[in-house]
Write a protein that holds these residues in place. Structure first.
Motif, PDB file in Angstrom:
ATOM      1  N   MET A  24      29.122  35.212  47.447  1.00  0.00           N
ATOM      2  CA  MET A  24      29.331  34.195  48.481  1.00  0.00           C
ATOM      3  C   MET A  24      29.444  34.818  49.881  1.00  0.00           C
ATOM      4  SD  MET A  24      29.224  31.200  47.106  1.00  0.00           S
ATOM      5  CE  MET A  24      30.080  30.066  48.215  1.00  0.00           C
ATOM      6  N   GLN A  25      29.345  36.134  49.951  1.00  0.00           N
ATOM      7  CA  GLN A  25      29.350  36.885  51.203  1.00  0.00           C
ATOM      8  C   GLN A  25      30.675  36.770  51.970  1.00  0.00           C
ATOM      9  OE1 GLN A  25      25.815  36.500  53.635  1.00  0.00           O
ATOM     10  NE2 GLN A  25      24.454  36.572  51.879  1.00  0.00           N
ATOM     11  N   VAL A  26      31.781  36.926  51.238  1.00  0.00           N
ATOM     12  CA  VAL A  26      33.066  37.044  51.934  1.00  0.00           C
ATOM     13  C   VAL A  26      33.076  38.367  52.701  1.00  0.00           C
ATOM     14  CG1 VAL A  26      34.214  35.700  50.141  1.00  0.00           C
ATOM     15  CG2 VAL A  26      34.315  38.202  50.059  1.00  0.00           C
ATOM     16  N   ASN A  27      33.967  38.484  53.674  1.00  0.00           N
ATOM     17  CA  ASN A  27      33.990  39.664  54.543  1.00  0.00           C
ATOM     18  C   ASN A  27      34.871  40.786  54.016  1.00  0.00           C
ATOM     19  OD1 ASN A  27      33.874  36.997  56.338  1.00  0.00           O
ATOM     20  ND2 ASN A  27      32.568  38.552  57.265  1.00  0.00           N
ATOM     21  N   LEU A  28      36.064  40.419  53.535  1.00  0.00           N
ATOM     22  CA  LEU A  28      37.027  41.409  53.064  1.00  0.00           C
ATOM     23  C   LEU A  28      37.487  41.053  51.652  1.00  0.00           C
ATOM     24  CD1 LEU A  28      39.405  41.846  56.169  1.00  0.00           C
ATOM     25  CD2 LEU A  28      37.471  43.292  55.516  1.00  0.00           C
ATOM     26  N   MET A  29      37.669  42.080  50.837  1.00  0.00           N
ATOM     27  CA  MET A  29      38.181  41.874  49.493  1.00  0.00           C
ATOM     28  C   MET A  29      39.377  42.798  49.293  1.00  0.00           C
ATOM     29  SD  MET A  29      36.104  41.923  45.868  1.00  0.00           S
ATOM     30  CE  MET A  29      35.103  40.531  46.428  1.00  0.00           C
ATOM     31  N   GLY A  30      40.540  42.197  48.970  1.00  0.00           N
ATOM     32  CA  GLY A  30      41.766  42.962  48.863  1.00  0.00           C
ATOM     33  C   GLY A  30      42.164  43.257  47.437  1.00  0.00           C
ATOM     34  N   PHE A  31      42.691  44.463  47.226  1.00  0.00           N
ATOM     35  CA  PHE A  31      43.174  44.909  45.915  1.00  0.00           C
ATOM     36  C   PHE A  31      44.594  45.425  46.080  1.00  0.00           C
ATOM     37  CE2 PHE A  31      38.619  45.266  45.933  1.00  0.00           C
ATOM     38  CZ  PHE A  31      38.217  44.888  44.661  1.00  0.00           C
ATOM     39  N   ASN A  32      45.511  44.945  45.231  1.00  0.00           N
ATOM     40  CA  ASN A  32      46.880  45.437  45.298  1.00  0.00           C
ATOM     41  C   ASN A  32      46.951  46.833  44.688  1.00  0.00           C
ATOM     42  OD1 ASN A  32      49.796  45.846  44.411  1.00  0.00           O
ATOM     43  ND2 ASN A  32      49.931  44.014  45.680  1.00  0.00           N
ATOM     44  N   LEU A  33      47.519  47.777  45.446  1.00  0.00           N
ATOM     45  CA  LEU A  33      47.537  49.172  45.030  1.00  0.00           C
ATOM     46  C   LEU A  33      48.945  49.675  44.719  1.00  0.00           C
ATOM     47  CD1 LEU A  33      44.870  50.695  47.460  1.00  0.00           C
ATOM     48  CD2 LEU A  33      44.546  49.449  45.319  1.00  0.00           C
ATOM     49  N   GLU A  34      49.891  48.755  44.509  1.00  0.00           N
ATOM     50  CA  GLU A  34      51.248  49.137  44.128  1.00  0.00           C
ATOM     51  C   GLU A  34      51.414  48.969  42.617  1.00  0.00           C
ATOM     52  OE1 GLU A  34      53.893  48.369  48.108  1.00  0.00           O
ATOM     53  OE2 GLU A  34      53.866  46.797  46.591  1.00  0.00           O
ATOM     54  N   GLU A  35      51.775  50.044  41.941  1.00  0.00           N
ATOM     55  CA  GLU A  35      51.808  50.033  40.479  1.00  0.00           C
ATOM     56  C   GLU A  35      52.779  49.010  39.906  1.00  0.00           C
ATOM     57  OE1 GLU A  35      52.213  53.837  38.699  1.00  0.00           O
ATOM     58  OE2 GLU A  35      50.710  54.770  39.984  1.00  0.00           O
ATOM     59  N   SER A  36      53.794  48.627  40.668  1.00  0.00           N
ATOM     60  CA  SER A  36      54.781  47.667  40.172  1.00  0.00           C
ATOM     61  C   SER A  36      54.300  46.221  40.252  1.00  0.00           C
ATOM     62  CB  SER A  36      56.087  47.802  40.961  1.00  0.00           C
ATOM     63  OG  SER A  36      55.856  47.545  42.340  1.00  0.00           O
ATOM     64  N   ASN A  37      53.184  45.978  40.920  1.00  0.00           N
ATOM     65  CA  ASN A  37      52.691  44.616  41.116  1.00  0.00           C
ATOM     66  C   ASN A  37      51.855  44.164  39.922  1.00  0.00           C
ATOM     67  OD1 ASN A  37      50.652  42.488  42.243  1.00  0.00           O
ATOM     68  ND2 ASN A  37      52.245  42.630  43.816  1.00  0.00           N
ATOM     69  N   LYS A  38      51.981  42.876  39.582  1.00  0.00           N
ATOM     70  CA  LYS A  38      51.252  42.357  38.414  1.00  0.00           C
ATOM     71  C   LYS A  38      49.744  42.409  38.614  1.00  0.00           C
ATOM     72  CE  LYS A  38      51.610  37.470  39.857  1.00  0.00           C
ATOM     73  NZ  LYS A  38      50.160  37.206  40.038  1.00  0.00           N
ATOM     74  N   ASN A  39      49.294  42.431  39.867  1.00  0.00           N
ATOM     75  CA  ASN A  39      47.862  42.485  40.147  1.00  0.00           C
ATOM     76  C   ASN A  39      47.371  43.892  40.480  1.00  0.00           C
ATOM     77  OD1 ASN A  39      47.157  39.690  39.871  1.00  0.00           O
ATOM     78  ND2 ASN A  39      48.202  39.284  41.802  1.00  0.00           N
TER      79      ASN A  39
END
Length: 208
Positions: A24-39
């Motif tokens: 869909m050509q979104v601009n930014l894609m975020g990834f959670n990089l904290e090991e304690s986070n569920k995502n």
């Protein structure tokens, strides 16, 4: 296929979300990089997902980590071009990293926006994007006006208060740079419900 406004997708943790949003050509894609986070997304899973993607930039999302820890973590994610944090005090420790900065701010009252308006020139000077999120604030006329004042000074991403029916008009009325939406959990690998996210992205598609 293109979108009418700037879009960031956060908390991506599966290939289904990633490939759909990339298409869909979104601009930014975020990834959670904290090991304690569920995502949390490990370096291995990040590489596995992003190998399928093109035409967008990646954000490392943090909530609690100190800047020193953040800079250590992202060494394992060389494709990350932006950092998102929630602690304002950490901004000044990260402004000279060469990475884009996104400051996620939880607002609950109009007064919260007044405080951000006072700080907006500093956000602009340091190239910080301001992401506004809220659990319960309704976007009435007063809130729209304050968001507009904020967006006239610095770059603002709106992460609440819109639907497929209202998103385009709200962007025009507030003058924000764009919006942010959150990815969701897969029902099982490769199968998930895209309904709300897809409806909003489709509402923002540029017509051929």
């Amino acid at each position: 296929m293109a979108l009418k406004t700037f879009v960031k997708i956060s908390s991506v943790n599966n290939l289904s979300d990633a490939r759909y949003c990339s298409g869909m050509q979104v601009n930014l894609m975020g990834f959670n990089l904290e090991e304690s986070n569920k995502n949390y997304t490990s370096p291995e899973k990040f590489k596995e997902i992003t190998a399928w993607l093109s035409g967008l930039e990646f954000v490392g999302e943090f909530e609690l980590n100190h800047p020193e820890r953040i800079l250590t973590v992202i060494k394992d994610y060389p494709e990350i071009q932006h950092i998102q944090i929630q602690e304002e005090i950490h901004l000044k420790m990260l402004v000279n990293t060469g990475l884009g900065l996104i400051y996620k701010n939880q607002i609950s009252t109009a007064e919260d926006l007044d405080e951000l308006i006072l700080k907006a020139p500093s956000f602009k000077d340091h190239g910080v994007k301001l992401l506004l999120v809220s659990a319960d604030l309704e976007i009435d006329g007063e809130i729209k006006s304050k968001i507009k004042s904020l967006a006239e000074i610095c770059q603002v991403l709106l992460g609440f208060g819109f639907s497929a029916d209202t998103v385009e008009e709200l962007i025009k009325e507030t003058g924000v740079q764009g919006i942010e939406m959150e990815g969701g959990e897969e029902i099982k690998p490769g199968l998930k419900d895209f309904d709300e996210l897809a409806e909003i992205l489709e509402a923002l598609e540029v017509e051929d």
